[in-house]
Design a protein around this motif. Structure first.
Motif, PDB file in Angstrom:
ATOM      1  N   LEU A 178      55.780  42.334  36.933  1.00  0.00           N
ATOM      2  CA  LEU A 178      54.684  43.380  36.691  1.00  0.00           C
ATOM      3  C   LEU A 178      53.765  43.708  37.682  1.00  0.00           C
ATOM      4  O   LEU A 178      53.621  44.604  38.144  1.00  0.00           O
ATOM      5  CB  LEU A 178      53.933  43.048  35.200  1.00  0.00           C
ATOM      6  CG  LEU A 178      54.772  42.841  33.869  1.00  0.00           C
ATOM      7  CD1 LEU A 178      53.630  42.282  32.942  1.00  0.00           C
ATOM      8  CD2 LEU A 178      55.009  44.522  33.350  1.00  0.00           C
TER       9      LEU A 178
ATOM     10  N   ASP B  54      55.974  44.777  40.822  1.00  0.00           N
ATOM     11  CA  ASP B  54      56.217  46.211  40.787  1.00  0.00           C
ATOM     12  C   ASP B  54      54.994  46.929  40.806  1.00  0.00           C
ATOM     13  O   ASP B  54      55.337  48.072  41.581  1.00  0.00           O
ATOM     14  CB  ASP B  54      56.816  46.075  39.277  1.00  0.00           C
ATOM     15  CG  ASP B  54      57.296  47.658  38.991  1.00  0.00           C
ATOM     16  OD1 ASP B  54      58.348  47.948  39.501  1.00  0.00           O
ATOM     17  OD2 ASP B  54      56.559  48.548  38.328  1.00  0.00           O
TER      18      ASP B  54
ATOM     19  N   MET C 250      56.501  49.419  43.658  1.00  0.00           N
ATOM     20  CA  MET C 250      57.655  50.458  43.164  1.00  0.00           C
ATOM     21  C   MET C 250      56.995  51.521  42.072  1.00  0.00           C
ATOM     22  O   MET C 250      57.229  52.373  42.030  1.00  0.00           O
ATOM     23  CB  MET C 250      58.783  49.673  42.294  1.00  0.00           C
ATOM     24  CG  MET C 250      59.501  48.737  43.230  1.00  0.00           C
ATOM     25  SD  MET C 250      60.386  49.792  44.622  1.00  0.00           S
ATOM     26  CE  MET C 250      60.778  48.304  45.621  1.00  0.00           C
ATOM     27  N   MET C 251      55.984  51.000  41.468  1.00  0.00           N
ATOM     28  CA  MET C 251      55.437  51.743  40.185  1.00  0.00           C
ATOM     29  C   MET C 251      54.926  53.055  40.552  1.00  0.00           C
ATOM     30  O   MET C 251      54.031  53.192  41.440  1.00  0.00           O
ATOM     31  CB  MET C 251      54.473  50.897  39.475  1.00  0.00           C
ATOM     32  CG  MET C 251      54.017  51.376  38.228  1.00  0.00           C
ATOM     33  SD  MET C 251      52.728  50.248  37.569  1.00  0.00           S
ATOM     34  CE  MET C 251      51.299  50.887  38.529  1.00  0.00           C
ATOM     35  N   PRO C 252      55.215  54.174  39.946  1.00  0.00           N
ATOM     36  CA  PRO C 252      54.689  55.523  40.148  1.00  0.00           C
ATOM     37  C   PRO C 252      53.252  55.256  39.664  1.00  0.00           C
ATOM     38  O   PRO C 252      52.809  54.335  38.990  1.00  0.00           O
ATOM     39  CB  PRO C 252      55.565  56.307  39.360  1.00  0.00           C
ATOM     40  CG  PRO C 252      56.176  55.599  38.229  1.00  0.00           C
ATOM     41  CD  PRO C 252      56.299  53.969  38.805  1.00  0.00           C
TER      42      PRO C 252
ATOM     43  N   GLY D 271      51.387  57.034  37.692  1.00  0.00           N
ATOM     44  CA  GLY D 271      51.166  57.121  36.239  1.00  0.00           C
ATOM     45  C   GLY D 271      51.128  55.744  35.615  1.00  0.00           C
ATOM     46  O   GLY D 271      50.606  55.716  34.489  1.00  0.00           O
ATOM     47  N   GLY D 272      51.917  54.914  36.029  1.00  0.00           N
ATOM     48  CA  GLY D 272      52.037  53.521  35.558  1.00  0.00           C
ATOM     49  C   GLY D 272      50.789  52.524  35.412  1.00  0.00           C
ATOM     50  O   GLY D 272      51.021  51.504  34.425  1.00  0.00           O
TER      51      GLY D 272
ATOM     52  N   GLU E 184      47.978  53.041  34.124  1.00  0.00           N
ATOM     53  CA  GLU E 184      47.235  53.118  32.939  1.00  0.00           C
ATOM     54  C   GLU E 184      47.372  51.784  31.996  1.00  0.00           C
ATOM     55  O   GLU E 184      46.512  51.311  31.357  1.00  0.00           O
ATOM     56  CB  GLU E 184      47.512  54.539  32.328  1.00  0.00           C
ATOM     57  CG  GLU E 184      46.731  54.684  31.076  1.00  0.00           C
ATOM     58  CD  GLU E 184      47.431  55.838  30.140  1.00  0.00           C
ATOM     59  OE1 GLU E 184      48.700  56.217  30.529  1.00  0.00           O
ATOM     60  OE2 GLU E 184      47.003  56.057  29.233  1.00  0.00           O
ATOM     61  N   THR E 185      48.711  51.588  31.972  1.00  0.00           N
ATOM     62  CA  THR E 185      49.181  50.695  30.867  1.00  0.00           C
ATOM     63  C   THR E 185      49.642  49.192  31.440  1.00  0.00           C
ATOM     64  O   THR E 185      49.636  48.306  30.604  1.00  0.00           O
ATOM     65  CB  THR E 185      50.151  51.091  29.888  1.00  0.00           C
ATOM     66  OG1 THR E 185      51.222  51.593  30.578  1.00  0.00           O
ATOM     67  CG2 THR E 185      49.813  52.100  28.788  1.00  0.00           C
ATOM     68  N   ARG E 186      49.837  49.191  32.562  1.00  0.00           N
ATOM     69  CA  ARG E 186      50.289  48.067  33.457  1.00  0.00           C
ATOM     70  C   ARG E 186      49.294  46.883  33.309  1.00  0.00           C
ATOM     71  O   ARG E 186      49.503  45.661  32.903  1.00  0.00           O
ATOM     72  CB  ARG E 186      50.662  48.268  34.948  1.00  0.00           C
ATOM     73  CG  ARG E 186      51.268  47.064  35.499  1.00  0.00           C
ATOM     74  CD  ARG E 186      52.562  46.566  35.289  1.00  0.00           C
ATOM     75  NE  ARG E 186      53.613  47.491  34.772  1.00  0.00           N
ATOM     76  CZ  ARG E 186      54.499  47.697  35.557  1.00  0.00           C
ATOM     77  NH1 ARG E 186      54.539  47.184  36.599  1.00  0.00           N
ATOM     78  NH2 ARG E 186      55.611  48.532  35.138  1.00  0.00           N
TER      79      ARG E 186
ATOM     80  N   HIS F  98      47.076  46.343  30.667  1.00  0.00           N
ATOM     81  CA  HIS F  98      47.350  45.853  29.274  1.00  0.00           C
ATOM     82  C   HIS F  98      48.571  44.989  29.351  1.00  0.00           C
ATOM     83  O   HIS F  98      48.600  43.789  28.653  1.00  0.00           O
ATOM     84  CB  HIS F  98      47.593  47.009  28.486  1.00  0.00           C
ATOM     85  CG  HIS F  98      46.341  47.937  28.048  1.00  0.00           C
ATOM     86  ND1 HIS F  98      45.331  47.437  27.620  1.00  0.00           N
ATOM     87  CD2 HIS F  98      46.298  49.152  28.247  1.00  0.00           C
ATOM     88  CE1 HIS F  98      44.558  48.492  27.484  1.00  0.00           C
ATOM     89  NE2 HIS F  98      45.060  49.319  27.610  1.00  0.00           N
ATOM     90  N   GLN F  99      49.860  45.452  30.029  1.00  0.00           N
ATOM     91  CA  GLN F  99      50.918  44.476  29.888  1.00  0.00           C
ATOM     92  C   GLN F  99      50.609  43.040  30.520  1.00  0.00           C
ATOM     93  O   GLN F  99      50.898  42.032  30.141  1.00  0.00           O
ATOM     94  CB  GLN F  99      52.060  45.253  30.525  1.00  0.00           C
ATOM     95  CG  GLN F  99      52.385  46.406  29.776  1.00  0.00           C
ATOM     96  CD  GLN F  99      53.291  47.540  30.585  1.00  0.00           C
ATOM     97  OE1 GLN F  99      53.429  47.319  31.703  1.00  0.00           O
ATOM     98  NE2 GLN F  99      53.359  48.596  30.110  1.00  0.00           N
TER      99      GLN F  99
ATOM    100  N   THR G 191      48.261  41.175  28.491  1.00  0.00           N
ATOM    101  CA  THR G 191      48.954  40.409  27.254  1.00  0.00           C
ATOM    102  C   THR G 191      49.732  39.245  27.472  1.00  0.00           C
ATOM    103  O   THR G 191      49.988  38.334  26.781  1.00  0.00           O
ATOM    104  CB  THR G 191      49.935  41.729  26.613  1.00  0.00           C
ATOM    105  OG1 THR G 191      48.855  42.704  25.916  1.00  0.00           O
ATOM    106  CG2 THR G 191      50.745  41.014  25.541  1.00  0.00           C
TER     107      THR G 191
END
Lengths: 507, 507
Positions: free
Chosen positions: B27, B30, B34-36, B38-39, B41-43, B45-46, B49
């Motif tokens: 995570l 990335d 690589m992550m655009p 927009g990602g 916001e929730t990355r 949290h991921q 978690t």
């Protein structure tokens, strides 16, 4: 605890499940796009562990407690209130997973590894007997799985419901019979026509130009690259890590232009659906397939496929589209397409020619490939077709429907990876997608007078906005037929699809 | 349960923790490659978690049960047996996490988000006061954290031990005093020399050529791209998802060639360590930092840095290397480097010039930047330096050690991201890495008579094999000083490092 707080406790549990499943999806995306060969060894463990954790989180006593609280909290809400749906879907998923013992999950996972190797060997040697015992076990475990989660009329109902809730063996039988009846005369008419010129599709198209045109497609169709990516893979797919990170992949065949072009359009359709889910549903049940343990905003496999097929076939594989955009494509490939007209190009990419291979099938014969597989799945599940007789049944259906003789198992019963992954029941969703896409498109064209003109003008924003408000934004709140009833006034109906094909291929 | 079975139960628990932490690392990788957009916001949290899940798995009653069984099972084994070390390290990590309440973890995580925003704003406005209250809270929470996990002599000991087990405020004080004493005269001598020519380093070096040379570097140094990748990021790093998938990143500065070249060499050094860990340790405690909750095979941050600095500085930043390979580099940049000799190039990339910015520092002044920060961290932790007086202390140390006047906070106390992420205590590991790298290298050169000749011949396989058998393969089995004692006969010792610098910069 007040209503909001009860609900929030459940949300927090589900958000964690969603986080884990998004991480699982990233492990998968990475393994198919970026991972060096060495990573394969442990990647399977990582995916299996995270999937197990997601299930454990869902079945944990804390989730049950929060769920019971939340069930009380949403009691007074309207039947289709988002919060109520979240709670109901969570309950459904919890009961689903509770009914399946961990030992069966492990058995299926263990089978997958050996079955896939056996399938690869069987296909390379074109020898069904190598794969046969593994498929027999796949059927047996699928039957056991169906018995766990329960069914009343047909064991296939249980398997199909995982991908397409509400669909059953009986409903598929009825759908397929109407489709066969309607498709065969259209196919006959189309086949009676002289074949159009298509030599230019097989010229040399360097990947760079294909990718560049793929990127202009993303722009034209409104797929947002700030919230997405376009990468290269062997088997194209779309995957979302919440609506703001939705990635698509494609593959470039240097000597066959349509592969990447329509493949990219198809995945863009999937991507648009995910990018259009209501932001309020991020990290909730309404953007998580808690039964399939997969983080996704689309409401069913069929609904998802309806959007990809709609953009691929109704928009990009249309005469209107190429009349408007063929000159763009020519600019990328002036030497290869200089001697081709827009209409010739359209005729070539819509030529009809029955073939043995599903993934190479044209729009008019594709559903026969699907119906053949779904019929076989259904018969395997109820035992009316022994696994040993599968090649014979396959070959007979190919002869009956498409008039083709299957020369060997590799080009017949062994061509698809699906069953070797241990899963039975997803094939029908491809055809459901075709049917639903046409049904939605017909309604939109009827109800929005400006739609056809905007599409003709190369502006796909009006269509996207219609689809966003009617379908995408709802995520998993409504079931597929519920969506269709709200938006088209009726449940899944093959008539608009047959009318569309008639008009396109048997004019 | 027999001994093997007891141990296997624990292994299975730890393997799951390792899987989760590898997913967390993916995570992160990335999100930085690589992550655009927009990602984002929730990355977060991921990642949060998954980290929480890893901790929960470690603290679960099932793990405790398996751990107690395993502790009995390994009782009779030699003190340094791999199985025994796995069990002991797991116990240590369990006690560590048990001592830190979840509320404190949440407080630190919540602080990180606001502190990072405040730091970004403060740095852009060059105004420490914007960040000051957040740093004060970071110090307070770090102090609370140290008190939870325990310390006897100095609260900084607890923080440093997370990154560099065994290191303390007192041991660092002693190390730094020897280093300062040894470094200052070398620096004086180096600064008394005329500056070499370096204009050619700032010419136009297109990224393509830099990347191509970077790839030849991976090959020369033996970093296996079948088990790795080289990508582009803003802040270069290395990350492993088990030894068979170890990825490195670099950044390309078009107008300053050394950035990517030595950055890549540095990350290759990290990558080689991870690729060289014993395959038997995959998914075990010996390839997992269970305290830091990070999947890594290297035994400490300092040990890891020793390998990256060894390859970067002792190998690639050496006259021998460029005498052998400068013509390769010239082939990639014939116009830019046609008028430069190998020796001129070497002189340019080893020129000494004290500066304000740590990440731009030369080999001889780099440690002053680190010691300054470590001294400040130590004083912040025991309260002897109030946060409000930090800029003054920083600027005074820069004046004292390097003779430089800090013009503003952005070029001073606000330049590093580290503290804003909520972590205190990792800075000393950079200098420990320099010291350890030289100590290992000195021993290897003394003990293996063929080493110098092979390096001179451009063959780095002999060196890699020495490092693999002496350091890399052991993963986290031995502590850093234990490794050093086994291989060099003594614990961490700055003498070889000072001798190396003397020889290289004050010859």
């Amino acid at each position: 605890m007040n209503q909001q707080a009860s609900f929030a406790a459940l949300q927090e549990r589900i958000a964690a499940v969603n986080d884990v499943l998004n991480a699982t999806s990233l492990l998968t995306w990475d393994s198919r796009t970026m991972m060096p060969a060495g990573g394969a060894e442990t990647r399977g463990h990582q995916i299996a562990t995270l999937t197990r954790i997601a299930r454990d989180l869902l079945l944990a006593p804390e989730t049950e407690g929060a769920l019971e609280e939340a069930e009380r909290a949403v009691e007074g809400l309207p039947a289709d209130a988002a919060e109520r749906r979240m709670v109901e879907q969570t309950r459904h998923a919890v009961e689903h997973h509770r009914s399946v013992p961990a030992s069966l999950i492990q058995e299926r996972a263990a089978l997958r590894t050996v079955a896939q190797s056996a399938w690869i060997e069987a296909r390379s040697k074109s020898d069904f007997s190598i794969y046969e015992p593994h498929l027999a076990k796949t059927v047996a475990l699928s039957r056991a799985y169906a018995d766990c989660i329960g069914w009343s009329e047909h064991p296939y109902d249980a398997m199909v419901s995982i991908y397409e809730p509400g669909e059953t063996a009986a409903s598929l039988k009825s759908l397929f019979s109407k489709l066969r009846e309607g498709l065969l005369p259209i196919l006959d008419t189309a086949r009676s026509r002289p074949q159009p010129r298509s030599d230019f599709l097989f010229r040399d198209f360097p990947e760079e130009g294909q990718r560049a045109f793929g990127l202009t497609l993303t722009e034209k169709l409104g797929y947002d690259l700030q919230r997405g990516r376009l990468d290269t893979t062997v088997h194209p797919f779309e995957v979302s890590f919440t609506r703001n990170d939705v990635r698509i992949t494609t593959r470039y065949n240097r000597n066959y232009l349509p592969a990447s072009m329509f493949g990219t359009a198809h995945e863009i359709g999937h991507g648009l659906y995910e990018q259009g889910v209501d932001p309020a549903y991020t990290r909730t049940t309404l953007a998580t397939d808690l039964v399939g343990l997969y983080a996704v905003g689309g409401t069913s496999f069929g609904a998802h496929e309806s959007q990809s097929r709609l953009w691929e076939n109704h928009i990009v594989r249309s005469l209107t589209f190429w009349q408007r955009h063929f000159s763009d494509l020519q600019r990328h490939f002036p030497d290869q397409l200089g001697d081709v007209s827009a209409e010739e190009f359209y005729r070539a990419v819509t030529r009809v020619e029955p073939g043995l291979i599903r993934v190479e099938a044209d729009e008019l014969t594709y559903d026969f490939h699907i119906m053949l597989r779904a019929d076989i799945e259904c018969a395997l599940m109820d035992g009316s077709l022994p696994v040993s007789e599968l090649p014979g049944a396959w070959n007979a259906a190919m002869k009956r429907d498409l008039g083709l003789t299957v020369p060997n198992d590799a080009k017949g019963v062994l061509q698809d990876v699906h069953w070797s992954t241990g899963y039975i029941g997803s094939f029908p969703t491809y055809t459901i997608g075709n049917v639903m896409g046409a049904q939605v498109m017909e309604t939109l064209r009827q109800q929005n007078p400006s739609l056809n003109a905007s599409i003709g003008a190369g502006d796909y924003g009006v269509l996207a906005e219609e689809l966003r408000t009617r379908i995408w934004q709802h995520g998993r709140r409504f079931m597929r037929d519920e969506l269709l009833e709200r938006e088209t006034g009726r449940r899944l109906d093959p008539a608009p699809y047959l009318a569309y094909l008639q008009n396109k291929y048997a004019f």
